[in-house]
Each structure stands twice: as structure tokens, then as C-alpha cells.
Write an enzyme that holds these catalytic residues in place. Structure first.
Site, PDB file in Angstrom:
ATOM      1  N   LYS A  94       0.726  -1.020  -0.067  1.00  0.00           N
ATOM      2  CA  LYS A  94       0.018  -0.152  -0.083  1.00  0.00           C
ATOM      3  C   LYS A  94       0.677   1.294   0.040  1.00  0.00           C
ATOM      4  O   LYS A  94       0.617   2.226  -0.820  1.00  0.00           O
ATOM      5  CB  LYS A  94      -0.998   0.036   1.164  1.00  0.00           C
ATOM      6  CG  LYS A  94      -1.483   1.338   1.557  1.00  0.00           C
ATOM      7  CD  LYS A  94      -2.631   1.374   2.743  1.00  0.00           C
ATOM      8  CE  LYS A  94      -1.666   1.839   3.993  1.00  0.00           C
ATOM      9  NZ  LYS A  94      -1.365   3.332   3.974  1.00  0.00           N
ATOM     10  N   ASN A  95       1.796   1.254   0.987  1.00  0.00           N
ATOM     11  CA  ASN A  95       2.793   2.497   0.950  1.00  0.00           C
ATOM     12  C   ASN A  95       3.686   2.732  -0.125  1.00  0.00           C
ATOM     13  O   ASN A  95       4.219   3.632  -0.444  1.00  0.00           O
ATOM     14  CB  ASN A  95       3.345   2.481   2.435  1.00  0.00           C
ATOM     15  CG  ASN A  95       2.672   2.734   3.393  1.00  0.00           C
ATOM     16  OD1 ASN A  95       1.487   2.888   3.397  1.00  0.00           O
ATOM     17  ND2 ASN A  95       3.178   2.575   4.785  1.00  0.00           N
TER      18      ASN A  95
ATOM     19  N   CYS B 152      -5.108  13.366  12.309  1.00  0.00           N
ATOM     20  CA  CYS B 152      -4.951  11.984  12.065  1.00  0.00           C
ATOM     21  C   CYS B 152      -4.803  11.344  13.581  1.00  0.00           C
ATOM     22  O   CYS B 152      -4.336  12.009  14.783  1.00  0.00           O
ATOM     23  CB  CYS B 152      -3.401  11.680  11.373  1.00  0.00           C
ATOM     24  SG  CYS B 152      -3.033  10.035  11.095  1.00  0.00           S
TER      25      CYS B 152
ATOM     26  N   ARG C 186       1.414  14.836  12.682  1.00  0.00           N
ATOM     27  CA  ARG C 186       1.735  14.531  11.161  1.00  0.00           C
ATOM     28  C   ARG C 186       1.641  15.753  10.321  1.00  0.00           C
ATOM     29  O   ARG C 186       1.115  16.233   9.396  1.00  0.00           O
ATOM     30  CB  ARG C 186       0.720  13.588  10.638  1.00  0.00           C
ATOM     31  CG  ARG C 186       0.798  12.451  11.375  1.00  0.00           C
ATOM     32  CD  ARG C 186       0.001  11.346  10.707  1.00  0.00           C
ATOM     33  NE  ARG C 186       0.965  10.414   9.726  1.00  0.00           N
ATOM     34  CZ  ARG C 186       0.772   9.304   9.268  1.00  0.00           C
ATOM     35  NH1 ARG C 186      -0.494   8.821   9.377  1.00  0.00           N
ATOM     36  NH2 ARG C 186       1.567   8.735   8.144  1.00  0.00           N
ATOM     37  N   PRO C 187       2.534  16.935  10.666  1.00  0.00           N
ATOM     38  CA  PRO C 187       2.687  18.015   9.725  1.00  0.00           C
ATOM     39  C   PRO C 187       3.097  17.775   8.399  1.00  0.00           C
ATOM     40  O   PRO C 187       3.717  16.620   8.339  1.00  0.00           O
ATOM     41  CB  PRO C 187       3.774  18.876  10.667  1.00  0.00           C
ATOM     42  CG  PRO C 187       4.553  18.132  11.390  1.00  0.00           C
ATOM     43  CD  PRO C 187       3.668  16.739  11.721  1.00  0.00           C
ATOM     44  N   ILE C 188       3.290  18.836   7.646  1.00  0.00           N
ATOM     45  CA  ILE C 188       3.706  18.660   6.289  1.00  0.00           C
ATOM     46  C   ILE C 188       4.762  19.776   5.914  1.00  0.00           C
ATOM     47  O   ILE C 188       5.094  20.003   4.786  1.00  0.00           O
ATOM     48  CB  ILE C 188       2.789  18.707   5.299  1.00  0.00           C
ATOM     49  CG1 ILE C 188       1.898  19.987   5.442  1.00  0.00           C
ATOM     50  CG2 ILE C 188       1.937  17.454   5.271  1.00  0.00           C
ATOM     51  CD1 ILE C 188       0.866  20.270   4.031  1.00  0.00           C
TER      52      ILE C 188
HETATM   53  C1  UD1 Z   1       4.554   6.965   5.927  1.00  0.00           C
HETATM   54  C2  UD1 Z   1       3.864   5.842   5.700  1.00  0.00           C
HETATM   55  C3  UD1 Z   1       3.198   5.506   7.245  1.00  0.00           C
HETATM   56  C4  UD1 Z   1       4.630   5.368   8.099  1.00  0.00           C
HETATM   57  C5  UD1 Z   1       5.255   6.503   7.985  1.00  0.00           C
HETATM   58  C6  UD1 Z   1       6.758   6.271   8.860  1.00  0.00           C
HETATM   59  C7  UD1 Z   1       2.824   6.230   3.475  1.00  0.00           C
HETATM   60  C8  UD1 Z   1       1.510   6.282   2.795  1.00  0.00           C
HETATM   61  N1  UD1 Z   1       2.521   6.132   4.943  1.00  0.00           N
HETATM   62  O1  UD1 Z   1       3.550   8.100   6.490  1.00  0.00           O
HETATM   63  O2  UD1 Z   1       2.619   4.324   7.110  1.00  0.00           O
HETATM   64  O3  UD1 Z   1       4.015   5.123   9.556  1.00  0.00           O
HETATM   65  O4  UD1 Z   1       5.716   6.864   6.743  1.00  0.00           O
HETATM   66  O5  UD1 Z   1       7.496   5.136   8.572  1.00  0.00           O
HETATM   67  O6  UD1 Z   1       3.838   5.877   3.159  1.00  0.00           O
HETATM   68  N2  UD1 Z   1       6.987  14.859   9.700  1.00  0.00           N
HETATM   69  C9  UD1 Z   1       7.150  16.130  10.082  1.00  0.00           C
HETATM   70  N3  UD1 Z   1       7.054  17.231   9.081  1.00  0.00           N
HETATM   71  C10 UD1 Z   1       6.811  16.802   7.821  1.00  0.00           C
HETATM   72  C11 UD1 Z   1       6.559  15.517   7.497  1.00  0.00           C
HETATM   73  C12 UD1 Z   1       6.744  14.299   8.751  1.00  0.00           C
HETATM   74  O7  UD1 Z   1       7.417  16.641  11.260  1.00  0.00           O
HETATM   75  O8  UD1 Z   1       6.762  17.569   7.083  1.00  0.00           O
HETATM   76  C13 UD1 Z   1       7.020  14.140  10.985  1.00  0.00           C
HETATM   77  C14 UD1 Z   1       5.796  13.086  11.245  1.00  0.00           C
HETATM   78  O9  UD1 Z   1       5.154  14.091  12.083  1.00  0.00           O
HETATM   79  C15 UD1 Z   1       6.160  12.080  12.041  1.00  0.00           C
HETATM   80  C16 UD1 Z   1       7.492  11.710  11.144  1.00  0.00           C
HETATM   81  O10 UD1 Z   1       8.020  12.948  10.393  1.00  0.00           O
HETATM   82  O11 UD1 Z   1       6.537  12.159  13.235  1.00  0.00           O
HETATM   83  C17 UD1 Z   1       7.493  10.553  10.154  1.00  0.00           C
HETATM   84  O12 UD1 Z   1       6.652  10.932   9.181  1.00  0.00           O
HETATM   85  P1  UD1 Z   1       6.598  10.533   7.654  1.00  0.00           P
HETATM   86  O13 UD1 Z   1       7.897   9.867   7.372  1.00  0.00           O
HETATM   87  O14 UD1 Z   1       6.503  11.708   6.804  1.00  0.00           O
HETATM   88  O15 UD1 Z   1       5.461   9.626   7.514  1.00  0.00           O
HETATM   89  P2  UD1 Z   1       4.254   9.719   6.374  1.00  0.00           P
HETATM   90  O16 UD1 Z   1       4.923   9.820   5.109  1.00  0.00           O
HETATM   91  O17 UD1 Z   1       3.253  10.483   6.706  1.00  0.00           O
END
Ligand code: UD1
Length: 424
Positions: free
Chosen positions: A23-24, A120, A125-127
Site C-alpha cells: 500500500k505504501n 490523524c 503529522r505536519p507537512i
Molecule cells: C509514511 C507511511 C506510514 C508510516 C510512516 C513512517 C505512507 C503512505 N505512509 O507516512 O505508514 O507510518 O511513513 O514510516 O507511506 N514529519 C514532520 N514534518 C513533515 C513530515 C513528517 O514533522 O513535513 C514527522 C511526522 O509528524 C512524523 C515523522 O515525521 O512524526 C514521520 O513522518 P513521515 O515519514 O512523513 O510519514 P508519512 O510519510 O506521513
């Protein structure tokens, strides 16, 4: 509404199980298809999951042709005509992972509007890392009415250091960089197998991506990308879930074609516990004498550390192993909600911030429990297999996001489990 009923206590999983495409991996691969101005992109070994249907709809919302042949587990995408630059709120709001369309739409159209992903259950989960990276490549980003609006008539290659190796940010920036002017270097990039799979597809589409699977990704921008044909990598988290299920149930299960390298952090912990894990020609075999297993300490980390997506399932295993195990969750805050539900099944555990202490081996009893997120749903079902009596698991929408025919696969291994209509 549907729920799952498990008759547990005496289950010993035995036999072979087949694993789906990841899926991921498929979600960002679908986002990448947006980049192809020429020809069709065919994705094979696609898992039939609700998140995949959602991503298909996000892409259809851009006026792109998407055909999902479920019988053959194939998706054909034709993005060769003019596409829209606004991802529809209706679908984006259903799935946080749809934020990965931002980079490809921006790179292809010069502007993109994508709804802010909502909250979530497993953390904030910020971006910010996605947005900072795009800004470093010259994008002007604003927010209005719940939307993120990004503009850059031509993205410029840049040197980007990610404060954290975010999977989604790495994917978004990698895709945006394929059509940028010049070279982009992403340092402290995520190294997950799904990143490698995305790079493989992008390179087949005519991109020049190097270093996938290492901390430094280099992307040389090109003018145009075309369609390609790609098999989605196997789902290491689904494979890992069945590995844990076998270990919990005194089992002997062959996880067919499972990829040893992708599951190494999990295998290492299973072996430390005393689980027999062997690399066979047809897959990974997991065999355990559950009563003799020892407690362990596990800390979740970005790949190649122990995956946060296996944390919930692994705590279910810790619950049946005699003694005190410790789980430290460093990737997401608030990802221990399944432990509260498992308490209803008799689990003894304490949570202090990112650390959960599991007092295992005290016996679980069947109860009615609710899934709180995708991996929690699997953890609760696995707990139901070993709990005495009947367990009912509700809120299966979480399960359907990431596991195809989970109960059927467990039945195939000898579990007594069925899915029925109505609330739990
Ligand atoms: C992806 C996976 C998810 C998995 C996660 C970590 C997909 C669709 N989902 O989620 O199943 O649990 O990786 O392995 O592939 N963060 C920030 N700023 C950002 C982005 C992330 O602070 O801009 C932080 C998040 O809050 C979190 C950490 O980074 O604490 C990991 O997030 P990230 O690796 O981005 O996970 P996803 O891509 O959302």
C-alpha cells in the site's frame, strides 16, 4: 458496518500465506503517474484496498484516466492529456497520504492546489518538510480556505536537508525534482523500500534519480516524462504482520516470497525473542514455541530501524511473552491507542510518553474492541487469536485501508475468524 468475530485461545497458525503489493508503495507510485505527459503507466501487483480506491479518485479528479482491473490487480493511468491542477477536497480529505500529489502536480502544471490534510489519530503529522523543500526549489506557497496553493512556473534544482527523514516529504520532493531545472540533492532522505520502488518507476519514466535507499538522493531534472510498466514491491508490513501472527500462536508459517532484506529489523527482534526465522527458497518461514519466548526492548525508527507500522502488532506479541517488554515509539506520538483497547482484553501495560511497558504472559481474554487506526486493527485481531473465548473487533474501515482479505488469509492458516454485518 461490519465487524470481525474471532474464536481464540487454541489457534496455531500453520501453512503458507501470499502477500500483496505494498500500500505504501502504490500510493506514491500512483502520484508519480501524474508526471507522464506521454503514454500510459501500468502498475501491476496492486493491492485491492480502500486507500488505493481513494488515490485513484484523487487522480481522476485531475481529469486523468484511471482504470483499475481488479481481477488482474493492475492499474492503467493515462495522464497524457491536459490535466487539472486542483486535487479535490472530497478525496484528499479522506487520506493524508494524498499530499504526495502536490509535488507532481506542481512540477507538471506550474501551479497546484491541494487541500491541507486533516488530523490523524496517530499524531499531528505536519507537512512542513514537504513545503520547505518545495520552497527551496523556488515554489511560492500560500494557504487559503483550507487549501495549500503552490506556484512555480519552473521549479529549480536545490540542495535540501530534511530535518527528519520523512517518507512523504522525500517522495513529494523527489517527484517534483524530476522535472525541475538542474540538479536537486536531498540529504537525510528517507531510505524505506517504498522510496526505492518510487525511484525505480521514475527512472523507467525517463527521470534521473540516483541514491534511492541511501541518505542522499540526487535528481537531475529532465524536460518530459513518459509512461512505464512497473510491478509494485511486496508489502513488508503485511508480511511482518503474518510473521508476528505466527510467532504469537505457536505457529509455523511460510510467508511466500517475503523479502528478507526489507524485514531485517523485525526479524532481528523476533530472533532475539527466540522465534525461529529462516530464509527459504520460497519465502520466509516463521516458527515459534511461544511459551519459551523471551521479552525484548524495541524502539521504532525510520528505516532501516524497526518500523513504526509494525509497532502495534509487535506489542500484541509482547503481550503473550512472559515477562516485561518495552516498546519505545519515536516516530509518531499517540500511537499506543491499541494498548488501551487491549486492556479490555486483560493486558497489563503502562504508558509513559513514548514508552510502553508490557507485562506479558498474563493471559488475554476475549472482549469487544474497536480499531483505532490501521495497524491497531491488525494488532487487535492478532490478540483475538490468542485470547480465550470470543473477541469482536469493530471499525473495520481502518483494516480495509491496508489489509486485503485479512480474515480469509488467517482462515487459510487455521484461524477461526469471520466477518459479519452489523456493529460489534
Ligand atoms: C509514511 C507511511 C506510514 C508510516 C510512516 C513512517 C505512507 C503512505 N505512509 O507516512 O505508514 O507510518 O511513513 O514510516 O507511506 N514529519 C514532520 N514534518 C513533515 C513530515 C513528517 O514533522 O513535513 C514527522 C511526522 O509528524 C512524523 C515523522 O515525521 O512524526 C514521520 O513522518 P513521515 O515519514 O512523513 O510519514 P508519512 O510519510 O506521513
Amino acid at each position: 458496518m461490519e465487524h470481525i468475530i474471532i474464536e481464540g485461545g487454541n489457534t496455531r497458525l500453520q501453512g503458507e500465506v501470499v502477500i500483496e503489493g505494498a500500500k505504501n508503495a502504490v500510493l506514491p507510485l500512483l502520484a508519480a503517474t501524474i508526471l507522464a505527459k506521454d503514454g500510459q503507466t501500468i502498475l501491476r501487483n496492486v493491492p485491492i484496498l480502500s486507500d488505493v480506491f481513494t488515490m485513484n479518485n484523487v487522480i481522476r479528479g485531475l481529469d486523468i484516466d484511471v482504470v483499475f482491473d481488479e481481477n488482474n490487480k493492475e492499474i492503467t493511468v493515462d495522464a497524457s492529456n491536459y490535466i487539472l491542477d486542483k486535487a479535490p477536497y472530497e478525496y484528499v480529505s479522506q487520506m493524508r497520504a494524498s499530499i504526495v500529489v502536490l509535488g507532481p502536480i506542481l512540477a507538471r502544471c506550474g501551479h497546484a492546489t491541494v487541500s491541507m490534510p486533516g488530523g490523524c489519530s496517530i499524531g499531528s503529522r505536519p507537512i512542513d518538510l514537504h513545503l520547505k523543500g518545495l520552497e527551496a526549489m523556488g515554489a511560492k506557497i500560500t494557504q487559503s480556505g483550507g487549501d495549500i496553493i503552490a506556484k512555480a512556473s519552473k521549479l529549480q534544482g536545490a540542495n535540501i536537508y530534511l530535518d527528519f527523514p520523512s517518507v512523504g516529504a522525500t517522495q513529494n520532493l523527489m517527484m517534483a525534482a524530476t522535472l525541475a531545472e538542474g540538479k536537486t540533492v536531498i540529504e537525510n532522505a528517507a531510505r524505506e523500500p517504498e522510496i526505492v520502488d518510487l525511484a525505480l518507476l521514475l527512472n523507467k519514466m525517463g527521470a534521473i534519480v540516483k541514491g534511492a535507499g541511501t541518505e542522499t538522493l540526487t535528481i537531475q531534472g529532465v524536460n518530459r516524462l513518459h509512461g512505464a510498466d512497473h510491478d509494485v514491491v511486496q508489502d513488508r508490513i503485511e508480511a511482518g504482520t503474518f510473521m508476528v501472527a505466527a510467532a504469537m500462536t505457536n505457529g509455523d508459517v511460510l510467508i511466500k516470497d517475503a523479502i528478507w532484506e526489507h524485514n531485517r529489523p523485525l526479524i532481528s527482534k523476533l530472533r532475539e525473542m527466540g522465534v525461529e526465522v529462516t530464509d527459504e527458497a520460497r519465502g520466509i518461514r516463521v516458527k515459534a514455541d511461544t511459551a519459551s519466548l523471551k521479552p525484548v526492548t524495541v524502539k521504532t525508527l525510520p528505516h532501516p530501524g524497526f518500523p513504526t507500522d509494525m509497532q502495534a502488532q509487535f506489542t500484541a506479541l509482547m503481550a503473550v511473552v512472559d515477562g516485561e517488554s518495552t516498546m519505545i515509539e519515536t516516530v509518531f506520538e499517540n500511537r499506543f491507542q491499541h494498548l488501551e483497547e487491549m486492556r479490555r482484553m486483560g493486558l497489563h501495560s503502562e504508558i509513559l510518553r513514548e514508552t510502553a511497558m508490557i507485562h506479558g504472559g498474563q493471559g488475554l481474554q476475549g472482549a469487544t474492541v474497536m480499531s483505532t487506526d490501521l495497524r491497531a486493527s491488525a494488532a487487535l485481531i492478532l490478540s483475538g487469536l490468542v485470547a480465550k473465548g470470543q473477541t469482536k473487533v469493530g471499525k473495520l474501515t481502518h483494516l480495509d485501508r491496508g489489509y486485503y482479505q485479512f480474515n480469509e488469509k488467517l482462515v487459510g492458516l487455521g484461524a477461526t475468524i469471520k466477518r459479519v454485518k452489523g456493529d460489534a
